[in-house]
Design an enzyme around this catalytic site. Structure first.
Site, PDB file in Angstrom:
ATOM      1  CB  CYS A   1      41.045 -45.929  48.853  1.00 16.97           C
ATOM      2  SG  CYS A   1      42.334 -44.666  49.047  1.00 16.97           S
TER       3      CYS A   1
ATOM      4  CG  HIS B   1      39.969 -46.265  53.239  1.00 14.60           C
ATOM      5  ND1 HIS B   1      40.529 -47.450  52.821  1.00 14.60           N
ATOM      6  CD2 HIS B   1      40.831 -45.286  52.865  1.00 14.60           C
ATOM      7  CE1 HIS B   1      41.683 -47.207  52.230  1.00 14.60           C
ATOM      8  NE2 HIS B   1      41.886 -45.900  52.236  1.00 14.60           N
TER       9      HIS B   1
ATOM     10  CD  GLU C   1      38.167 -49.975  54.017  1.00 14.56           C
ATOM     11  OE1 GLU C   1      39.375 -49.800  53.788  1.00 14.56           O
ATOM     12  OE2 GLU C   1      37.276 -49.372  53.376  1.00 14.56           O
TER      13      GLU C   1
END
Length: 190
Positions: A78, A169, A171
């Protein structure tokens, strides 16, 4: 294998969790000197202008450039993608200028237009769960940059040698496949 996560902004703990889920040792990076002990570095999301200012204030710009110039793997997610790009649309100066690509900030709209989807990613054998939050996109890539994934015809993941960039993202999901891919890149770079 030690993988650092730059801890200036973003989902640091979430990246550490997924690094460790795929067998790496996650390191929270708060000082530029810590880069010397790492095999790879993740620059997480947040706000790219703020991350850039903090990187300058705390001596990370040259340290990360040197780290990358040693052939060590860097993964920008990002805002981290924006930070590693060599060109940012509508902006005169790049932050790190590592990866041969032009990026556009907030290309997928505002916070309320955030979304999740499953993406095919070259080199990963199943779709990757991706979370887009005020995400950038990659407008153009230079020679030697491999497009790994597109969403509606727009580039959202790319690789240039030891550099990896994702608009989304990875994660913020339980899908560790992008982190496993990054650890494989680190092994290749050794």
């Amino acid at each position: 294998m030690k993988v650092g996560v730059l801890a200036l902004q973003g989902a640091v703990a979430e990246h550490i969790r997924l690094i460790e889920a795929v067998g790496g040792e996650g390191v929270v990076v708060k000082r530029a000197e810590q880069l010397a002990e790492l095999d790879g570095l993740i620059i997480p999301g947040g706000e790219s202008t703020t991350i850039g200012k903090l990187m300058r204030r705390y001596g990370f710009i040259e340290a990360i450039r040197d780290f990358s110039n040693q052939g060590k793997a860097v993964f920008g997610t990002c805002a981290g993608l924006i930070v590693i790009a060599d060109k940012i649309a509508g902006q005169e100066e790049a932050h790190l200028g590592l990866m041969d690509m032009t990026v556009q900030r907030n290309a997928f709209g505002r916070q309320r237009e955030s979304f999740e989807t499953d993406l095919p990613v070259k080199g990963i054998d199943r779709p990757v769960r991706a979370v887009f939050i005020r995400a950038p996109l990659i407008d153009q890539v230079g020679n030697g940059v491999d497009v790994l994934s597109e969403y509606n015809g727009q580039i959202v993941a790319a690789r240039q040698g030891h550099l990896l960039a994702a608009s989304f993202h990875p994660e913020l999901t339980d899908d560790s496949s992008m982190h496993a891919y990054f650890l494989d890149m680190i092994r290749e770079a050794r």
